[in-house]
Motif scaffolding. Structure first.
Motif, PDB file in Angstrom:
ATOM      1  N   ASN A  58      33.387  11.126  11.587  1.00  0.00           N
ATOM      2  CA  ASN A  58      33.418  12.517  11.379  1.00  0.00           C
ATOM      3  C   ASN A  58      32.509  13.200  12.261  1.00  0.00           C
ATOM      4  OD1 ASN A  58      35.614  12.475   9.539  1.00  0.00           O
ATOM      5  ND2 ASN A  58      34.239  12.250   8.009  1.00  0.00           N
ATOM      6  N   GLY A  59      32.125  12.686  13.416  1.00  0.00           N
ATOM      7  CA  GLY A  59      31.318  13.441  14.352  1.00  0.00           C
ATOM      8  C   GLY A  59      29.907  13.040  14.232  1.00  0.00           C
ATOM      9  N   GLU A  60      29.509  11.872  13.197  1.00  0.00           N
ATOM     10  CA  GLU A  60      27.914  11.543  12.963  1.00  0.00           C
ATOM     11  C   GLU A  60      27.966   9.957  13.156  1.00  0.00           C
ATOM     12  OE1 GLU A  60      26.271  12.973   9.390  1.00  0.00           O
ATOM     13  OE2 GLU A  60      27.055  14.588   9.399  1.00  0.00           O
ATOM     14  N   GLU A  61      26.561   9.631  13.814  1.00  0.00           N
ATOM     15  CA  GLU A  61      26.633   8.176  13.813  1.00  0.00           C
ATOM     16  C   GLU A  61      26.465   7.399  12.491  1.00  0.00           C
ATOM     17  OE1 GLU A  61      22.767   6.098  14.860  1.00  0.00           O
ATOM     18  OE2 GLU A  61      23.531   6.755  16.934  1.00  0.00           O
ATOM     19  N   GLN A  62      26.991   6.353  12.245  1.00  0.00           N
ATOM     20  CA  GLN A  62      27.160   5.707  11.218  1.00  0.00           C
ATOM     21  C   GLN A  62      26.648   4.151  11.529  1.00  0.00           C
ATOM     22  OE1 GLN A  62      27.838   6.621   7.571  1.00  0.00           O
ATOM     23  NE2 GLN A  62      26.835   4.362   7.451  1.00  0.00           N
ATOM     24  N   VAL A  63      25.739   3.685  10.868  1.00  0.00           N
ATOM     25  CA  VAL A  63      25.098   2.164  11.210  1.00  0.00           C
ATOM     26  C   VAL A  63      25.658   1.515   9.820  1.00  0.00           C
ATOM     27  CG1 VAL A  63      23.430   0.502  11.805  1.00  0.00           C
ATOM     28  CG2 VAL A  63      23.539   3.089  12.801  1.00  0.00           C
ATOM     29  N   ILE A  64      26.384   0.383  10.175  1.00  0.00           N
ATOM     30  CA  ILE A  64      26.752  -0.609   9.014  1.00  0.00           C
ATOM     31  C   ILE A  64      26.119  -1.797   9.359  1.00  0.00           C
ATOM     32  CG2 ILE A  64      28.804  -1.685   8.076  1.00  0.00           C
ATOM     33  CD1 ILE A  64      29.232   1.331   8.228  1.00  0.00           C
ATOM     34  N   TYR A  65      25.411  -2.484   8.039  1.00  0.00           N
ATOM     35  CA  TYR A  65      24.685  -3.698   8.083  1.00  0.00           C
ATOM     36  C   TYR A  65      25.439  -4.779   7.581  1.00  0.00           C
ATOM     37  CZ  TYR A  65      21.364   0.377   7.504  1.00  0.00           C
ATOM     38  OH  TYR A  65      20.658   1.603   7.680  1.00  0.00           O
ATOM     39  N   ASP A  66      24.939  -6.092   7.984  1.00  0.00           N
ATOM     40  CA  ASP A  66      25.488  -7.201   7.344  1.00  0.00           C
ATOM     41  C   ASP A  66      26.744  -7.553   7.876  1.00  0.00           C
ATOM     42  OD1 ASP A  66      24.904  -9.429   5.337  1.00  0.00           O
ATOM     43  OD2 ASP A  66      26.703  -8.813   5.065  1.00  0.00           O
TER      44      ASP A  66
END
Length: 195
Positions: A58-66
């Motif tokens: 949705n236009g925003e940076e998302q960081v997923i861990y693991d």
């Protein structure tokens, strides 16, 4: 575009690189013990661990861990089938051995020798031995016959053990045969940490 951050030698990163082999993404190789790359890790991931996945939602940076969470995220994103409970247990076994070996590897690289009499090392070695015997039996029963995510994770574990010479694999003939059977896959050779 998906961005996978990691190192070429991490078995946790490699499993995702193999899984993403046919998916458009960018791999950012970090030297995780260098000051500059540790700053990148700290800025994006408070756990300071690899892998991590960056995606725009949705236009925003998302960081997923693991790696396990990243795999679940990718499964959801691409509508892939979810793992069944047997496969989840397979991953738990693989991750358990991987985690113990990583801890002992880091201690060894910190000039702390594995002392058989110390509880920490005794527990880690018992875990690794028990898990590898169980996985060997599971391979013998054809439980990793399909080249799916758990099989990829198992391959990455065995190859990392061999690459780093972390455990005596003598007697684990099914695991070694499984490794040999899959060693020439194009996505495996493309992610070989020895290159």
């Amino acid at each position: 575009m998906l961005k996978l951050y990691g190192s070429t030698t991490s078995p946790y990163v490699r499993r995702l690189r193999i899984w993403l082999a046919n998916t458009d993404h960018k791999f950012i190789n970090l030297l995780i013990f260098s000051e500059d790359d540790r700053q990148i890790l700290a800025a994006k991931n408070p756990t300071m661990k690899i892998p991590m996945l960056e995606d725009e939602i949705n236009g925003e940076e998302q960081v997923i861990y693991d790696s396990r969470v990243i795999y679940r995220y990718l499964t959801d994103k691409f509508d892939d089938p979810v793992l069944n409970w047997q496969q989840e247990n397979q991953l738990t076994l693989i991750d358990s051995a991987n985690d113990s070996l990583v801890q002992m590897f880091i201690l060894s690289n910190s000039d702390i020798q594995a002392d058989e009499d110390k509880l920490f090392f005794k527990l880690q070695k018992q875990r690794v031995n028990g898990v590898l015997v169980q996985l060997n039996e599971m391979v013998a029963k054809q439980q990793f016959a399909s080249w799916n995510y758990p099989a990829i994770c198992l391959y990455c574990l065995i190859d990392w053990i061999e690459f780093r010479n972390l455990h005596n694999m003598q007697g684990l003939t099914e695991l070694l045969a499984f490794h040999d059977d899959n060693a020439q896959r194009i996505e495996v050779t493309a992610t070989d940490p020895r290159k």
